[in-house]
Design a protein around this motif. Sequence first.
Motif, PDB file in Angstrom:
ATOM      1  N   ASP A 107     -39.606  -9.711 -45.649  1.00 27.24           N
ATOM      2  CA  ASP A 107     -39.462  -8.406 -45.008  1.00 27.24           C
ATOM      3  C   ASP A 107     -40.790  -8.012 -44.387  1.00 27.24           C
ATOM      4  N   ARG A 108     -41.825  -8.100 -45.207  1.00 28.37           N
ATOM      5  CA  ARG A 108     -43.193  -7.859 -44.737  1.00 28.37           C
ATOM      6  C   ARG A 108     -44.087  -8.843 -45.468  1.00 28.37           C
ATOM      7  N   ALA A 109     -45.179  -9.216 -44.856  1.00 27.17           N
ATOM      8  CA  ALA A 109     -46.029 -10.265 -45.413  1.00 27.17           C
ATOM      9  C   ALA A 109     -46.461  -9.965 -46.831  1.00 27.17           C
ATOM     10  N   ASP A 110     -46.623  -8.661 -47.198  1.00 24.69           N
ATOM     11  CA  ASP A 110     -47.126  -8.314 -48.523  1.00 24.69           C
ATOM     12  C   ASP A 110     -46.008  -8.047 -49.520  1.00 24.69           C
ATOM     13  N   GLU A 111     -44.750  -8.182 -49.119  1.00 25.83           N
ATOM     14  CA  GLU A 111     -43.649  -7.863 -50.016  1.00 25.83           C
ATOM     15  C   GLU A 111     -43.168  -9.058 -50.814  1.00 25.83           C
ATOM     16  N   GLY A 112     -43.480 -10.285 -50.386  1.00 27.03           N
ATOM     17  CA  GLY A 112     -43.003 -11.465 -51.081  1.00 27.03           C
ATOM     18  C   GLY A 112     -41.570 -11.780 -50.709  1.00 27.03           C
ATOM     19  N   TRP A 113     -41.011 -12.737 -51.419  1.00 27.11           N
ATOM     20  CA  TRP A 113     -39.664 -13.185 -51.120  1.00 27.11           C
ATOM     21  C   TRP A 113     -38.629 -12.443 -51.952  1.00 27.11           C
ATOM     22  N   LYS A 114     -37.539 -12.068 -51.311  1.00 30.67           N
ATOM     23  CA  LYS A 114     -36.383 -11.586 -52.053  1.00 30.67           C
ATOM     24  C   LYS A 114     -35.716 -12.792 -52.712  1.00 30.67           C
ATOM     25  N   ILE A 115     -34.913 -12.533 -53.727  1.00 36.37           N
ATOM     26  CA  ILE A 115     -34.296 -13.644 -54.457  1.00 36.37           C
ATOM     27  C   ILE A 115     -33.347 -14.444 -53.567  1.00 36.37           C
ATOM     28  N   GLY A 116     -32.638 -13.758 -52.668  1.00 31.11           N
ATOM     29  CA  GLY A 116     -31.745 -14.462 -51.759  1.00 31.11           C
ATOM     30  C   GLY A 116     -32.498 -15.340 -50.787  1.00 31.11           C
ATOM     31  N   GLN A 117     -33.647 -14.849 -50.313  1.00 32.24           N
ATOM     32  CA  GLN A 117     -34.470 -15.627 -49.404  1.00 32.24           C
ATOM     33  C   GLN A 117     -35.033 -16.860 -50.097  1.00 32.24           C
ATOM     34  N   LEU A 118     -35.470 -16.690 -51.349  1.00 31.17           N
ATOM     35  CA  LEU A 118     -36.025 -17.817 -52.098  1.00 31.17           C
ATOM     36  C   LEU A 118     -34.937 -18.852 -52.406  1.00 31.17           C
ATOM     37  N   ALA A 119     -33.749 -18.364 -52.705  1.00 35.11           N
ATOM     38  CA  ALA A 119     -32.639 -19.282 -52.963  1.00 35.11           C
ATOM     39  C   ALA A 119     -32.359 -20.111 -51.715  1.00 35.11           C
ATOM     40  N   GLU A 120     -32.351 -19.483 -50.571  1.00 37.28           N
ATOM     41  CA  GLU A 120     -32.089 -20.188 -49.317  1.00 37.28           C
ATOM     42  C   GLU A 120     -33.194 -21.193 -49.029  1.00 37.28           C
ATOM     43  N   ALA A 180     -36.533  -0.023 -56.730  1.00 35.65           N
ATOM     44  CA  ALA A 180     -35.084  -0.085 -56.949  1.00 35.65           C
ATOM     45  C   ALA A 180     -34.713  -1.213 -57.916  1.00 35.65           C
ATOM     46  N   GLY A 181     -35.734  -1.930 -58.432  1.00 34.58           N
ATOM     47  CA  GLY A 181     -35.474  -2.987 -59.400  1.00 34.58           C
ATOM     48  C   GLY A 181     -35.217  -4.350 -58.808  1.00 34.58           C
ATOM     49  N   HIS A 182     -35.406  -4.509 -57.504  1.00 33.53           N
ATOM     50  CA  HIS A 182     -35.162  -5.805 -56.878  1.00 33.53           C
ATOM     51  C   HIS A 182     -36.340  -6.741 -57.100  1.00 33.53           C
ATOM     52  N   ARG A 183     -36.036  -7.998 -57.362  1.00 38.97           N
ATOM     53  CA  ARG A 183     -37.069  -9.010 -57.622  1.00 38.97           C
ATOM     54  C   ARG A 183     -37.831  -9.330 -56.353  1.00 38.97           C
ATOM     55  N   ARG A 184     -39.146  -9.555 -56.530  1.00 41.15           N
ATOM     56  CA  ARG A 184     -39.987 -10.014 -55.439  1.00 41.15           C
ATOM     57  C   ARG A 184     -40.870 -11.149 -55.961  1.00 41.15           C
ATOM     58  N   TYR A 185     -40.803 -12.300 -55.282  1.00 34.73           N
ATOM     59  CA  TYR A 185     -41.561 -13.497 -55.692  1.00 34.73           C
ATOM     60  C   TYR A 185     -42.746 -13.695 -54.763  1.00 34.73           C
ATOM     61  N   ASP A 186     -43.951 -13.898 -55.341  1.00 28.53           N
ATOM     62  CA  ASP A 186     -45.118 -14.135 -54.497  1.00 28.53           C
ATOM     63  C   ASP A 186     -45.420 -15.637 -54.419  1.00 28.53           C
ATOM     64  N   GLU A 187     -46.536 -15.974 -53.765  1.00 26.01           N
ATOM     65  CA  GLU A 187     -46.880 -17.379 -53.557  1.00 26.01           C
ATOM     66  C   GLU A 187     -46.999 -18.140 -54.872  1.00 26.01           C
ATOM     67  N   ALA A 188     -47.614 -17.529 -55.879  1.00 23.99           N
ATOM     68  CA  ALA A 188     -47.781 -18.191 -57.177  1.00 23.99           C
ATOM     69  C   ALA A 188     -46.421 -18.461 -57.824  1.00 23.99           C
ATOM     70  N   ASP A 189     -45.497 -17.519 -57.688  1.00 20.98           N
ATOM     71  CA  ASP A 189     -44.153 -17.705 -58.243  1.00 20.98           C
ATOM     72  C   ASP A 189     -43.456 -18.889 -57.574  1.00 20.98           C
ATOM     73  N   VAL A 190     -43.621 -18.984 -56.256  1.00 19.60           N
ATOM     74  CA  VAL A 190     -42.980 -20.065 -55.510  1.00 19.60           C
ATOM     75  C   VAL A 190     -43.580 -21.413 -55.908  1.00 19.60           C
ATOM     76  N   ARG A 191     -44.898 -21.465 -56.070  1.00 13.31           N
ATOM     77  CA  ARG A 191     -45.527 -22.711 -56.504  1.00 13.31           C
ATOM     78  C   ARG A 191     -45.011 -23.123 -57.882  1.00 13.31           C
ATOM     79  N   ARG A 192     -44.869 -22.152 -58.781  1.00 10.24           N
ATOM     80  CA  ARG A 192     -44.352 -22.452 -60.114  1.00 10.24           C
ATOM     81  C   ARG A 192     -42.907 -22.955 -60.025  1.00 10.24           C
ATOM     82  N   LEU A 193     -42.133 -22.347 -59.154  1.00 10.58           N
ATOM     83  CA  LEU A 193     -40.748 -22.776 -58.995  1.00 10.58           C
ATOM     84  C   LEU A 193     -40.690 -24.235 -58.540  1.00 10.58           C
ATOM     85  N   TYR A 194     -41.562 -24.601 -57.609  1.00  8.31           N
ATOM     86  CA  TYR A 194     -41.558 -25.983 -57.153  1.00  8.31           C
ATOM     87  C   TYR A 194     -42.029 -26.952 -58.242  1.00  8.31           C
ATOM     88  N   GLN A 195     -42.893 -26.489 -59.129  1.00  8.70           N
ATOM     89  CA  GLN A 195     -43.268 -27.309 -60.282  1.00  8.70           C
ATOM     90  C   GLN A 195     -42.063 -27.553 -61.186  1.00  8.70           C
TER      91      GLN A 195
END
Length: 250
Positions: free
Chosen positions: A3-16, A42-57
């Motif tokens: 959505d914005r560079a500082d907001e991170g990924w939404k869960i749907g975006q990360l799933a895709e 609103a309680g929606h998950r936001r994943y940052d770069e570190a979260d994404v790296r961990r997911l790929y691990q």
Amino acid sequence: MRDRADEGWKIGQLAERTGLTVRTLHHYDHLGLVRPSRRTSAGHRRYDEADVRRLYQVLALRQLGLPLESIGDVLAGTSSVEALLARHRSYLDQQLVAVRTLRAQVATTLAALRDAEGASVTDFLELIRKVTTVDDAVKKHFSDEQLATLAERREQLGEQAIKEVEASWPRLIARVQAAVDAGTDPASAEGRELGREWMGLLERFHGGDQGLKDSLYQMQAVNAEQIEATYGGPTRAQIEFISRATAANS
């Protein structure tokens, strides 16, 4: 992707992006494997770069077939990835041996069934039992790897060849005993020919594999009396005769 560079990924975006389902990401979050660094008001998950790296691990380790619980231990630093992969490799080796054995048994049974047109269901089931059953004495002296190799050899030889070999043993044993009774020299032409036939039948079993040969001889030595009572040999005198005939052939 954001959505914005500082907001991170939404869960749907990360799933895709990863090809995972939202449900899988929820599960990883629940297990503590990959938790979003923050949530919106609103309680929606936001994943940052570190979260994404961990997911790929996680995905890299998952690709190797490791269970999620073990992956969590590795990422938490409570388990050695080297030790874990070594254990997992041993498990995979066992599975490979089991699959080799099963595949050979299925192929052998299938080939036999194709040759047994008109047989009854009872005959089919008896055939399957014969192909898949391994005698306890054999299990004691052959490793799982060797049993898989034997199952594959049986598939390669075919049931007709197996029957021919089984039928050949009593006749050959009787001929060797006759030679022993007659005082035939094992180094004679007749003795050497009996030795070649004997070793040839054994090679149909072990295929030249030294490990299989050693295990076969060990099984025979331990179960000599039972084998002699069941099959009429080989006796010690017969084995001595064949040993001398084989030495003469060398």
